[in-house]
Write an enzyme that holds these catalytic residues in place. Structure first.
Site, mmCIF file in Angstrom:
data_model
loop_
_atom_site.group_PDB
_atom_site.id
_atom_site.type_symbol
_atom_site.label_atom_id
_atom_site.label_comp_id
_atom_site.label_asym_id
_atom_site.label_seq_id
_atom_site.Cartn_x
_atom_site.Cartn_y
_atom_site.Cartn_z
ATOM 1 N N ARG A 51 0.697 -1.195 -0.101
ATOM 2 C CA ARG A 51 0.148 -0.203 0.055
ATOM 3 C C ARG A 51 0.824 1.075 0.211
ATOM 4 O O ARG A 51 0.624 2.212 -0.944
ATOM 5 C CB ARG A 51 -0.939 0.094 1.233
ATOM 6 N N HIS A 97 -7.647 -4.559 -6.818
ATOM 7 C CA HIS A 97 -7.500 -3.673 -5.686
ATOM 8 C C HIS A 97 -8.726 -3.857 -4.799
ATOM 9 O O HIS A 97 -9.652 -2.969 -4.808
ATOM 10 C CB HIS A 97 -7.117 -2.305 -6.060
ATOM 11 N N TYR A 141 -18.972 12.107 -12.648
ATOM 12 C CA TYR A 141 -18.721 13.171 -13.430
ATOM 13 C C TYR A 141 -17.765 13.318 -14.146
ATOM 14 O O TYR A 141 -17.551 14.028 -15.283
ATOM 15 C CB TYR A 141 -19.226 14.556 -12.462
#
Length: 836
Positions: A51, A97, A141
């Protein structure tokens, strides 16, 4: 298992007196301490490797690598259409992931932010946040696709160049590292916090990194000093000024260190006469909105003398305008802003990354580049092996085709005699000594390939493959060939994607002087305008012309601004700046910003801590090797003179020293160095001049007022003061309309100070008032004249006529209507020595 039985007690629980525990099948007894220790270790390693920390080879954390691989795998490349960010996030979650969508989207957003990455890897369309800390719009968006340079990170990934591993559920394969044709870890930097460790690597310039990598390839024994000739320092996407020095070098050597990053800010004068500080670049990772909020708080707390604060940033360009109060000291306020706000920050290097994908190590610049080159060696070798394998496989089939075409009739007969395909395959293998692969290819061959042209094409292709195979085997046999390929590809990346450095590097720590040996000693010219803009240019930039020439443009000035003074000086000389309010400052000539002939220069308040309404009126140089002997002789507009020992100005504070106490309405304008026994000539605008020995004025302290040097008639004022050091010297007299002459200094008899003086020139409407009368140094060979409109001319002093005192002179500079001479400087030309 019974609820009233505790079967998870420590192993040594059975030894505890008074308690009995029942053995239960399939249950292991372990101490809580051991369980916590092992669980935390697994968790910490998972955070470190999976990570938080980047891989030194491709410079990416796993989430970034998975985002780019997903976009590549789905064809969302730079040349295609934008796709909804939600599709990218969903694909990454579903395949690679297994974490929250927010973490993946935030990581993708960072890859698209040009103020976060030196060369962004994702091309975002829509609201992807701002330098003010505004979050990006929701992923439903926004749209995204890869950038061109991101594609270079994945080139040849399908040629077995890197290892693949199963994803979290074993349903997909993902790359353990990307091929990475660019040193991405140093290029875009990285920030990450793991368990018990953190990384903080600054971005750099691609061209510099490529040059350093090439240096390592060409020179195996290259040192960190060799690499730092190419890598000047961090190159932040937000620009700013980076102060390096010993601490930065230590960071590149050991992986730990720090640099000071300072905003780019200029002090400008408004049309109303006030000053404003304009910030155009801020330090890396500084939140602009928080910065402005902090400045506002300091104003409310009355710690800063501000009149207004505006954020005029737009279209990705930073512009913060800080208007100052009329009585504020601009340089002082700017220093307060650097001290109290994040306009000045420190970037602490902690160059921690994963080596071989598993081992966290702090690496220096040289080690990081070596790891990258080592990775590229493996990638190029594996790619070459893949291409060789494919070439051999194809050549093997083509050799089978060739055998079949050479014995086409027998091949057809054998096939026709066979009852099944398997029987035909075995017959071909037995009769023509073919492999199973070749036999199957012959059976699948179309009849059209039996034509003569196809036969020739097969032979040509086979010959080309044999050449390619020899080339690929040659590459694999010689490691130098592999390094040569890496070097070529790196230089291609530089040609494609390199751009101008954004951060300015100052190679010394803030507050410490730089080593002058690193600064070339050059003859230069210091230019000062009436509006107090200043710059430094090379003396060689001025072209020599004959008398009466028109000249060429020497400085771009603001409207109604004029060139005030021109001072020839070496870059290592000291410059003493005297102001109209009687104060003096000192800088090295190289500290004045260098600029081209046509540049305007910078406002003097950017260099010196000037008071409101205070301007530089005179600059004199003090050679770097000269002793602090002699005096400074100064004169004011109203004819007051004063002599002060030069040693009194040996230590000048950054906020200046008092040079003379002035009467109301008077201004200090002229200062010269003297021996204590020189003759001084003071000239006035009406053409009068008085010569007297400086011994008439006794030495005084810095804060003294001085004595009368010349008695002025009504509407007359002092226009110049100069020192006569030799009886054979001549005076150069220049008038406003471009008339000039040389007059022998011996024609000016010495008088007592305080008199009206005698005629130095005839002043008429045609000549205009006298603007300069100065003695010509014996070493001076040329003069540079500058007009109010910025025209310049450089001419030999020998071309100017030698005339008497009571003459008006000849035209030495033709001027346009409305233009007039504003300043003159003398140049001493040094002979060039030819090298044997």
């Amino acid at each position: 298992m019974n609820d009233d039985k505790d079967t998870t007690m420590p192993q040594d629980a059975a030894d505890m007196p008074g308690e009995q525990y029942e053995e239960v099948a399939g249950v292991e007894r372990r101490s809580l301490e051991k369980v916590m220790e092992e669980s935390f270790f697994r968790y910490s390693m998972s955070v470190i490797i999976e990570r938080a920390l980047p891989d030194v080879r491709d410079g990416l954390k796993p989430v970034h690598r998975r985002i780019l691989y997903s976009m590549e795998d789905n064809g969302w490349r730079s040349g295609g259409k934008f796709v909804k960010s939600a599709r990218v996030v969903g694909d990454v979650i579903g395949k690679y992931h297994p974490h929250g969508d927010t973490s993946i989207y935030d990581s993708m957003v960072r890859l698209a932010q040009p103020w976060a990455l030196r060369l962004p890897l994702v091309n975002g369309q829509g609201n992807f946040g701002s330098m003010d800390g505004d979050p990006a719009a929701a992923y439903r968006y926004t749209e995204a696709k890869m950038t061109r340079i991101a594609e270079e990170m994945l080139v040849d990934i399908n040629k077995d160049t890197v290892d693949f591993r199963p994803n979290f559920d074993g349903s997909e394969q993902e790359p353990a590292v990307l091929p990475a044709k660019i040193p991405n870890l140093l290029l875009n930097g990285q920030i990450g916090i793991a368990v018990g460790m953190a990384t903080n690597i600054p971005p750099h310039n691609l061209g510099e990194l490529v040059d350093a990598s090439v240096e390592l390839i060409d020179n195996e024994s290259a040192t960190i000093d060799d690499l730092l000739k190419h890598v000047k320092g961090p190159d932040f996407p937000t620009g700013a000024i980076v102060y390096g020095g010993a601490s930065m070098k230590q960071a590149y050597m050991t992986g730990r260190g720090s640099v000071t990053v300072r905003a780019v800010a200029a002090i400008e004068e408004t049309k109303k006469g006030r000053h404003q500080i304009v910030v155009t670049e801020i330090p890396y990772a500084v939140n602009k909105a928080t910065l402005i909020e902090k400045i506002g708080e300091l104003y409310k707390e009355k710690k800063l003398a501000l009149a207004d604060l505006r954020d005029e940033s737009s279209r990705g360009k930073v512009r913060i305008v800080i208007e100052l109060k009329k009585d504020a000291y601009p340089k002082k306020v700017l220093n307060q802003l650097f001290k109290l706000t994040s306009l000045q920050t420190s970037f602490n290097f902690n160059m921690l990354s994963l080596v071989d994908g598993i081992q966290p190590r702090i690496l220096g610049l040289q080690e990081m580049l070596q790891e990258f080159i080592k990775h590229r060696q493996k990638v190029v070798r594996r790619r070459t092996e893949f291409e060789l394998r494919k070439a051999k496989e194809r050549a093997h089939i083509l050799e089978g085709y060739k055998i079949a075409l050479d014995h086409i009739d027998e091949v057809i007969k054998t096939i026709r005699a066979s009852k099944t395909q398997d029987e035909a395959e075995k017959a071909l293998i037995a009769k023509f000594k073919l492999s199973e692969i070749q036999a199957k290819a012959i059976l699948a061959m179309q009849l059209r390939r039996l034509t003569g042209l196809e036969r020739e094409a097969i032979e040509n292709e086979l010959n080309e493959l044999l050449v390619l195979i020899a080339k690929l085997e040659g590459i694999l046999a010689d490691e130098k060939e592999i390094l040569k390929i890496i070097k070529t590809e790196l230089l291609e990346m530089k040609d494609k994607y390199d751009d101008e450095r954004r951060s300015q590097i100052i190679n010394h720590e803030l507050g410490k002087f730089s080593d002058e040996e690193l600064i070339p000693e050059e003859e230069s010219v210091i230019l000062l305008t009436g509006e107090n803009y200043i710059k430094r240019t090379l003396a060689s930039d001025y072209r020599k012309q004959n008398r009466g020439g028109k000249g060429k443009r020497g400085m771009t000035t603001k409207e109604e601004d004029i060139i005030h003074q021109l001072v020839p000086a070496s870059t290592h000389d000291f410059l003493l700046f005297f102001t109209n309010k009687g104060r003096v400052f000192r800088l090295k000539a190289y500290e004045v910003p260098a600029a081209g002939l046509a540049a305007k220069g910078v406002a003097a308040v950017n260099l010196l801590q000037l008071q409101p309404e205070e301007k530089i009126t005179s600059i004199i140089k003090h050679e770097k090797d000269a002793k602090d002997e002699g005096y400074l002789f100064m004169a004011t507009v109203k004819g007051t003179v004063k002599k002060t020992p030069l040693k009194d100005y040996a230590n000048i504070r950054t906020n200046g020293l008092i040079a003379i106490k002035l009467d109301d309405g008077d201004e200090l304008r002229w200062i010269k160095k003297t021996t204590g026994e020189n003759d001084v000539i003071i000239s006035t605008s009406a053409g009068q001049a008085i010569r007297f020995n400086e011994s008439d004025a006794r030495p005084m302290g810095r804060s003294a007022r001085g004595v009368r040097g010349a008695r002025l008639r009504p509407n007359d004022w002092v226009v110049g003061m100069d020192v006569v050091t030799d009886a054979e010297q001549t005076l150069l007299v220049i008038s406003e309309k471009g008339f000039g002459k040389k007059t022998k200094a011996e024609h000016f008899p010495s008088h007592k100070r305080g008199g009206v003086g005698i005629k130095a020139a005839v002043v008429t409407a045609k000549t205009g008032p006298i603007i300069s009368v100065q003695t010509i140094d014996p070493e001076a060979t040329e003069a540079i004249l500058i007009s109010k409109n910025g025209q310049t001319i450089r001419l030999a002093l020998g071309d100017i006529k030698l005339l008497g005192r009571t003459t008006q002179g000849v035209t030495i500079m033709r001027l346009a209507d409305g233009d007039s001479v504003s300043s003159i400087g003398l140049i001493s030309e040094k002979p060039e020595v030819e090298e044997e």
